[in-house]
Design an enzyme around this catalytic site. Structure first.
Site, PDB file in Angstrom:
ATOM      1  CG  ASP B 177     -44.204  39.812 -40.339  1.00  0.00           C
ATOM      2  OD1 ASP B 177     -43.286  39.119 -39.869  1.00  0.00           O
ATOM      3  OD2 ASP B 177     -45.363  39.837 -39.865  1.00  0.00           O
ATOM      4  CG  ASN B 185     -50.541  29.888 -36.668  1.00  0.00           C
ATOM      5  OD1 ASN B 185     -51.057  29.215 -37.568  1.00  0.00           O
ATOM      6  ND2 ASN B 185     -49.253  30.175 -36.626  1.00  0.00           N
ATOM      7  CG  HIS B 190     -50.252  25.567 -35.670  1.00  0.00           C
ATOM      8  ND1 HIS B 190     -49.299  26.556 -35.740  1.00  0.00           N
ATOM      9  CD2 HIS B 190     -50.562  25.435 -34.343  1.00  0.00           C
ATOM     10  CE1 HIS B 190     -49.021  27.000 -34.528  1.00  0.00           C
ATOM     11  NE2 HIS B 190     -49.786  26.330 -33.657  1.00  0.00           N
ATOM     12  CG  ASP B 194     -48.885  24.820 -41.875  1.00  0.00           C
ATOM     13  OD1 ASP B 194     -48.244  25.746 -41.336  1.00  0.00           O
ATOM     14  OD2 ASP B 194     -48.790  23.622 -41.546  1.00  0.00           O
ATOM     15  CD  GLU B 220     -45.182  35.695 -38.531  1.00  0.00           C
ATOM     16  OE1 GLU B 220     -44.566  34.631 -38.302  1.00  0.00           O
ATOM     17  OE2 GLU B 220     -45.533  36.469 -37.618  1.00  0.00           O
TER      18      GLU B 220
END
Lengths: 124, 322
Positions: B177, B185, B190, B194, B220
């Site tokens: 993770d 974010n 975002h 990404d 994630e």
């Protein structure tokens, strides 16, 4: 283009049709004639043996091969004679076999000189 | 385009060969059906075939039947050459799997036109196969990272666990993770989030072997399956994978970001054959411990000491993939 089984109006050798098929390629035409000159007598000889031995299956197969090469070359009447022999052999009509072979040889006898003449002509 | 010619008569063969070469085809010519079949079974074989009906060894319809029996191979468009052309023969030829037939002696123009029909069919087939492959990829992959999606990696993991159990090998499951991803974010947006996920995916893929699986498990979270991984090396390999994320900052549109990953790991040798969901729960617990220990670290799931032998059905039935 419909043809009668016994159409004597057909030429022994349909050069025009053959030239169209080879796109007027003289070299290819010579190639084909050379292959024919080699393969035809060999196949004929085998066919004669098969007919003499009354081997119907083999006779039908060889007649089929002859029919193929003759029709590719435009030997219309000889091809028709080979086709008749194939039908007779396939149908098991042993009695008619020799006559059919004779007819085929007869047609071939009128076709071969034409081919020879053409080959001699283009060689010069 | 490649084309195969099969004809036992040398004269017809030569004529066909030359006619087709002139039409731009790359011609392979053979003299019987057996050779034709051999040619069609080769890699990169011609997909167009012109077959004489009567041939020694194997006739034209025989070749058609043999070719159509194969599955999972690219389509071969086959044209039979016949001298008779009776209705019965035509039907028999088409029933054997031929796409078309031509009567001998052929007309060059007609032959070329009919082969163009074949090319159109093959082009159509190519497009269908391509569309099917695209759909298959989309159904099993995450659109953002192109990694396996959750469903696909779960399927693969289930199969792998069965296989490793059968072969008495060990599989290692890692759940990673990205630490503080929400902050990325929230701070950078975002788009940058990404970018981080894509780069994380690339680094994970770059740090495993070609036969390991990497999938996007969720947001994630990434699932890595190390196949046939010796338990003695598993912790070291897991560490190397973790470090691949913290090794060097990730370049994004808003500058470079230094990120880390927390990992939970579990080796199948410690756990035997148990339902995948149960195993993933254990890995998740290990991942939670890694997070609780300050992140950017690896925690191995600890084997449960079993007091009684397991009698319950060990695994869910395998789901078959279509």
């Amino acid at each position: 283009m419909k043809k009668n089984e016994d159409s004597h109006s057909d030429p022994a050798w349909n050069l025009a049709e053959l030239l169209e098929r080879v796109d007027n390629d003289q070299e290819l035409l010579r190639d084909l004639l050379n292959i024919f000159k080699e393969d035809f007598p060999l196949t004929m000889r085998s066919l004669e043996s098969a007919v003499a031995a009354e081997d119907l299956k083999e006779a039908a197969r060889l007649a089929h091969t002859l029919k193929g090469m003759l029709s590719s070359l435009g030997g219309v009447r000889t091809a028709a004679a080979a086709a008749r022999l194939e039908v007779i052999a396939s149908a098991g009509e042993t009695a008619s076999l020799k006559g059919a072979l004779q007819a085929l040889k007869c047609e071939a006898a009128s076709l071969l000189p034409e081919l020879e003449a053409y080959m001699a002509e283009v060689r010069h | 385009m490649k084309i195969l010619i099969a004809d036992d008569d040398a004269l017809s063969r030569r004529l066909l060969e030359k006619t087709l070469e002139r039409a731009g085809y790359e011609v392979t010519a053979v003299e019987n059906g057996k050779q034709a079949l051999e040619q069609l079974q080769k890699l990169e074989a011609p997909r167009l075939a012109l077959l004489d009906w009567v041939m020694p060894e194997l006739d034209g319809p025989g070749v058609c039947r043999a070719v159509r029996k194969r599955s999972e191979q690219t389509y071969v468009y086959m044209v039979l050459l016949t001298s008779k052309g009776t209705k019965e023969e035509t039907v028999l030829g088409l029933e054997s799997g031929a796409d078309d037939y031509l009567t001998k002696p052929f007309n060059a123009e007609e032959l070329r036109a009919r082969l163009r029909v074949g090319e159109r069919i093959l082009l159509l087939e190519d497009r269908l196969v391509e569309a099917r492959e695209n759909m298959r990829f989309r159904a099993t992959h995450d659109p953002l990272t192109s990694l396996l999606n959750r469903g696909a990696i779960m399927d693969l993991l289930t199969r792998e666990l069965h296989r490793s159990h059968r072969e008495k090998k060990s599989t290692t499951i890692l759940l990673g993770d990205v630490d503080h991803f929400k902050r990325v974010n929230d701070t950078y947006g975002h788009v940058v989030g990404d970018e981080v996920l894509i780069e994380t995916a690339n680094r994970l893929l770059g740090s495993v072997r070609s036969y390991d699986f990497v999938g996007r498990y969720g947001g994630e979270e990434f699932l890595v399956v190390l196949n046939s991984c010796d338990p003695a090396f598993a912790p070291a390999r897991a560490e190397a994978i973790r470090k691949s994320i913290s090794n060097g900052p990730i370049q994004t549109a808003k500058g470079s970001l230094s990120l880390t990953m927390s990992l939970g790991a579990l080796m199948s040798s410690d756990w035997g054959l148990r339902p995948v969901e149960e195993l993933l729960h254990e890995v998740d617990t290990a991942l939670y411990k890694a997070k609780a220990s300050g992140r950017d670290c690896l925690r191995m799931a600890q084997p449960i000491a079993r007091t009684e032998p397991v009698t319950a059905p060990l695994l869910q039935p395998l789901r078959l993939q279509h």
